[in-house]
Design a protein around this motif. Structure first.
Motif, PDB file in Angstrom:
ATOM      1  N   SER A 196      40.819 -57.628 -29.561  1.00 41.19           N
ATOM      2  CA  SER A 196      41.315 -56.738 -30.486  1.00 41.19           C
ATOM      3  C   SER A 196      40.282 -55.449 -30.378  1.00 41.19           C
ATOM      4  O   SER A 196      39.155 -55.821 -30.419  1.00 41.19           O
ATOM      5  CB  SER A 196      41.248 -57.238 -31.677  1.00 41.19           C
ATOM      6  OG  SER A 196      42.491 -58.305 -31.956  1.00 41.19           O
ATOM      7  N   ASN A 197      40.934 -54.244 -30.410  1.00 37.99           N
ATOM      8  CA  ASN A 197      39.966 -52.964 -30.523  1.00 37.99           C
ATOM      9  C   ASN A 197      40.141 -52.420 -31.824  1.00 37.99           C
ATOM     10  O   ASN A 197      41.270 -52.319 -32.640  1.00 37.99           O
ATOM     11  CB  ASN A 197      40.164 -52.018 -29.580  1.00 37.99           C
ATOM     12  CG  ASN A 197      39.635 -52.300 -28.320  1.00 37.99           C
ATOM     13  OD1 ASN A 197      38.489 -51.822 -28.055  1.00 37.99           O
ATOM     14  ND2 ASN A 197      40.315 -52.999 -27.386  1.00 37.99           N
ATOM     15  N   TYR A 198      39.339 -51.985 -32.371  1.00 39.89           N
ATOM     16  CA  TYR A 198      39.147 -51.433 -33.820  1.00 39.89           C
ATOM     17  C   TYR A 198      38.440 -50.027 -33.828  1.00 39.89           C
ATOM     18  O   TYR A 198      37.422 -50.225 -32.990  1.00 39.89           O
ATOM     19  CB  TYR A 198      38.621 -52.032 -34.914  1.00 39.89           C
ATOM     20  CG  TYR A 198      39.043 -53.578 -34.990  1.00 39.89           C
ATOM     21  CD1 TYR A 198      38.520 -54.515 -34.375  1.00 39.89           C
ATOM     22  CD2 TYR A 198      40.208 -53.772 -35.853  1.00 39.89           C
ATOM     23  CE1 TYR A 198      38.867 -55.712 -34.484  1.00 39.89           C
ATOM     24  CE2 TYR A 198      40.590 -55.119 -35.944  1.00 39.89           C
ATOM     25  CZ  TYR A 198      40.114 -56.154 -35.393  1.00 39.89           C
ATOM     26  OH  TYR A 198      40.919 -57.451 -35.263  1.00 39.89           O
ATOM     27  N   TRP A 199      39.229 -48.943 -34.446  1.00 46.40           N
ATOM     28  CA  TRP A 199      38.606 -47.672 -34.323  1.00 46.40           C
ATOM     29  C   TRP A 199      38.321 -46.958 -35.582  1.00 46.40           C
ATOM     30  O   TRP A 199      39.198 -47.214 -36.652  1.00 46.40           O
ATOM     31  CB  TRP A 199      39.640 -46.791 -33.427  1.00 46.40           C
ATOM     32  CG  TRP A 199      39.847 -47.181 -32.024  1.00 46.40           C
ATOM     33  CD1 TRP A 199      40.565 -47.781 -31.441  1.00 46.40           C
ATOM     34  CD2 TRP A 199      39.032 -46.710 -30.829  1.00 46.40           C
ATOM     35  NE1 TRP A 199      40.551 -48.072 -30.141  1.00 46.40           N
ATOM     36  CE2 TRP A 199      39.336 -47.241 -29.944  1.00 46.40           C
ATOM     37  CE3 TRP A 199      37.869 -45.893 -30.984  1.00 46.40           C
ATOM     38  CZ2 TRP A 199      39.051 -47.082 -28.686  1.00 46.40           C
ATOM     39  CZ3 TRP A 199      37.369 -45.935 -29.686  1.00 46.40           C
ATOM     40  CH2 TRP A 199      37.802 -46.272 -28.660  1.00 46.40           C
ATOM     41  N   GLY A 200      37.397 -46.347 -35.670  1.00 44.77           N
ATOM     42  CA  GLY A 200      37.085 -45.412 -37.086  1.00 44.77           C
ATOM     43  C   GLY A 200      38.101 -43.984 -36.733  1.00 44.77           C
ATOM     44  O   GLY A 200      38.718 -43.893 -35.842  1.00 44.77           O
ATOM     45  N   GLN A 201      37.968 -42.986 -37.631  1.00 42.70           N
ATOM     46  CA  GLN A 201      38.619 -42.204 -37.817  1.00 42.70           C
ATOM     47  C   GLN A 201      38.117 -41.025 -37.312  1.00 42.70           C
ATOM     48  O   GLN A 201      38.770 -39.867 -37.033  1.00 42.70           O
ATOM     49  CB  GLN A 201      39.064 -41.649 -39.297  1.00 42.70           C
ATOM     50  CG  GLN A 201      37.943 -40.831 -40.055  1.00 42.70           C
ATOM     51  CD  GLN A 201      36.657 -41.810 -40.422  1.00 42.70           C
ATOM     52  OE1 GLN A 201      36.855 -42.893 -40.146  1.00 42.70           O
ATOM     53  NE2 GLN A 201      35.397 -40.861 -40.693  1.00 42.70           N
ATOM     54  N   GLY A 202      36.860 -40.965 -36.670  1.00 37.89           N
ATOM     55  CA  GLY A 202      36.323 -39.998 -35.877  1.00 37.89           C
ATOM     56  C   GLY A 202      35.554 -38.911 -36.963  1.00 37.89           C
ATOM     57  O   GLY A 202      35.433 -38.647 -38.074  1.00 37.89           O
ATOM     58  N   THR A 203      34.268 -38.500 -36.295  1.00 33.01           N
ATOM     59  CA  THR A 203      33.511 -37.643 -37.090  1.00 33.01           C
ATOM     60  C   THR A 203      33.253 -36.184 -35.834  1.00 33.01           C
ATOM     61  O   THR A 203      32.756 -36.722 -34.858  1.00 33.01           O
ATOM     62  CB  THR A 203      32.125 -38.175 -37.497  1.00 33.01           C
ATOM     63  OG1 THR A 203      31.607 -37.195 -38.442  1.00 33.01           O
ATOM     64  CG2 THR A 203      31.326 -38.506 -36.471  1.00 33.01           C
TER      65      THR A 203
END
Length: 119
Positions: free
Chosen positions: A106-113
């Motif tokens: 499983s890969n999880y991602w943040g919303q980005g900055t």
């Protein structure tokens, strides 16, 4: 549900420094690896730096010697220290976490900055 929240982006002059933080909603010790990716306009997302649960790190050639990834398990946070920033470092930076089990990966991602390097 895992949540990753990035912070620390902004506008900096060439040669400057920034430190990005990625706070996870759960224990980062449960992830096999965590990393930072970036995506510049018109380009594909690329790996910047990665750190495994055992502490092994690897970096993109373009940032070696300038960026450092680290983790604080007690704070469930991963950091990216960026020094000697260049205009070509301008991009949206995303935090990533990878969890592998018998069920798969499983890969999880943040919303980005956003990081902008400009004079």
């Amino acid at each position: 549900q895992v949540q990753l929240v990035e912070s620390g982006g902004g506008l900096v002059q060439p040669g400057g420094s920034l430190r990005l933080s990625c706070a996870a909603s759960g224990s980062i010790g449960s992830f096999n690896a965590m990393g930072w990716y970036r995506q510049a306009p018109g380009k594909e997302r690329e790996l910047v730096a990665r750190i495994t649960s055992g502490g092994t790190t690897n970096y993109a050639d373009s940032v070696k010697g300038r960026f450092t990834i680290s983790r604080d398990n007690a704070k469930n946070t991963v950091y990216l220290q960026m020094n000697t920033l260049k205009p070509e470092d301008t991009a949206v930076y995303y935090c990533n976490a990878v969890s592998t089990s018998g069920w798969g990966t499983s890969n999880y991602w943040g919303q980005g900055t956003q990081v902008t390097v400009s004079s």
